[in-house]
Design a protein around this motif. Structure first.
Motif, mmCIF file in Angstrom:
data_model
loop_
_atom_site.group_PDB
_atom_site.id
_atom_site.type_symbol
_atom_site.label_atom_id
_atom_site.label_comp_id
_atom_site.label_asym_id
_atom_site.label_seq_id
_atom_site.Cartn_x
_atom_site.Cartn_y
_atom_site.Cartn_z
ATOM 1 N N ARG A 294 1.371 5.466 -0.350
ATOM 2 C CA ARG A 294 0.727 6.767 -0.172
ATOM 3 C C ARG A 294 1.472 7.797 -1.012
ATOM 4 N NH1 ARG A 294 0.443 4.131 4.652
ATOM 5 N NH2 ARG A 294 -1.600 4.051 5.669
ATOM 6 N N LYS B 34 0.861 -1.184 0.000
ATOM 7 C CA LYS B 34 0.000 0.000 0.000
ATOM 8 C C LYS B 34 0.894 1.229 0.000
ATOM 9 C CE LYS B 34 -4.099 1.942 2.235
ATOM 10 N NZ LYS B 34 -5.057 1.812 3.371
ATOM 11 N N GLU C 106 -3.943 7.228 -2.210
ATOM 12 C CA GLU C 106 -3.526 5.919 -1.714
ATOM 13 C C GLU C 106 -3.762 4.864 -2.793
ATOM 14 O OE1 GLU C 106 -3.783 5.663 3.056
ATOM 15 O OE2 GLU C 106 -5.699 5.450 2.000
#
Length: 252
Positions: A206, A204, A210
């Motif tokens: 950012r 994941k 996101e």
């Protein structure tokens, strides 16, 4: 010496000649008016019969046709009698109207869309059967995405999945969410459209937004399946013995 006829006299002489020929064709008898009248009545009767026969043909109910006129996306229809179906198109940036019996371009696009939809349904059904054969859970759609240049170039080596566009945010369990939140990668199985399995990492990131990211060996998936910019794929999520898996389905 014969007198030279004037232009008017020549026209009158020609006219009389035509009349004589016409009367001769009708068997006109100048010395027998009754016979002439009978002949003309018979001719008139024949003409009336032909007109009556023509009138019967014309009584056939007319075929109702429709004219469709398109201008810049808007459409106007007008019903007409005894006309073949005609579609008029105004091409963009052109003043030329093109007429045809069918809207070939529209019909072709509709047919392509129907075939594509049918093929997508067949592909999705095959994937579901394949997942069940492995003892997998019900699959959920994560995202349908048109591949960008960065999704398929080797120097990036990853597939970006915008979090805000994920269709089923619940595809992760609590432990997986925690790991991703701590910037840890998760090992996942990815099955390509040919049902070949690869081990990738899910992360994941950012950035301005996101993103979930499928990386590590993604370039191998791209190469093996010939994925190109502009292609549309679906990413489905499911589990096999609690392990997170993804299936890729080609849409277009």
């Amino acid at each position: 010496m014969a007198k030279k006829l004037t232009e008017t006299e020549m026209k009158e002489q020609k006219c009389r000649k035509h009349i004589d020929n016409f009367l001769s064709a009708l068997n006109f008898h100048d010395n027998d008016p009754e016979t002439t009248i009978k002949i003309m009545r018979r001719k008139l009767h024949e003409i009336e019969q032909k007109q009556s026969a023509a009138a019967v043909v014309l009584k056939k109910p007319p075929t109702i046709r429709k004219i469709i006129i398109k201008f810049g996306g808007s459409k106007t229809s007008a019903v007409q009698d005894r006309l073949p179906p005609i579609v008029l198109h105004k091409r963009p940036h052109s003043e030329t109207l093109v007429a045809g019996n069918h809207d070939i371009e529209k019909d072709s696009k509709t047919l392509i869309c129907k075939r594509r939809k049918k093929n997508n349904n067949v592909d999705s059904a095959n994937v579901m059967d394949f997942i069940r054969s492995m003892g997998g859970s019900e699959a959920d759609l994560v995202i349908e995405k048109r591949l960008t240049s960065s999704d398929v170039t080797s120097n990036h080596g990853r597939l970006l999945i915008p979090v805000l566009k994920v269709k089923n945010p619940g595809f992760l369990n609590v432990d997986e969410k925690m790991k991703l939140g701590n910037r840890e990668d998760i090992s996942v199985w990815v099955f390509d459209p040919e049902k070949r399995r690869s081990t990738l990492n899910l992360a994941k990131w950012r950035m301005s937004n996101e993103y979930y990211v499928l990386k590590t060996n993604w370039n191998d998936v791209v190469k093996a399946n010939g994925l190109k910019e502009g292609m549309v794929i679906r990413v489905l999520s499911f589990r096999v013995h609690q392990k997170l898996c993804f299936a890729l389905v080609r849409v277009a």
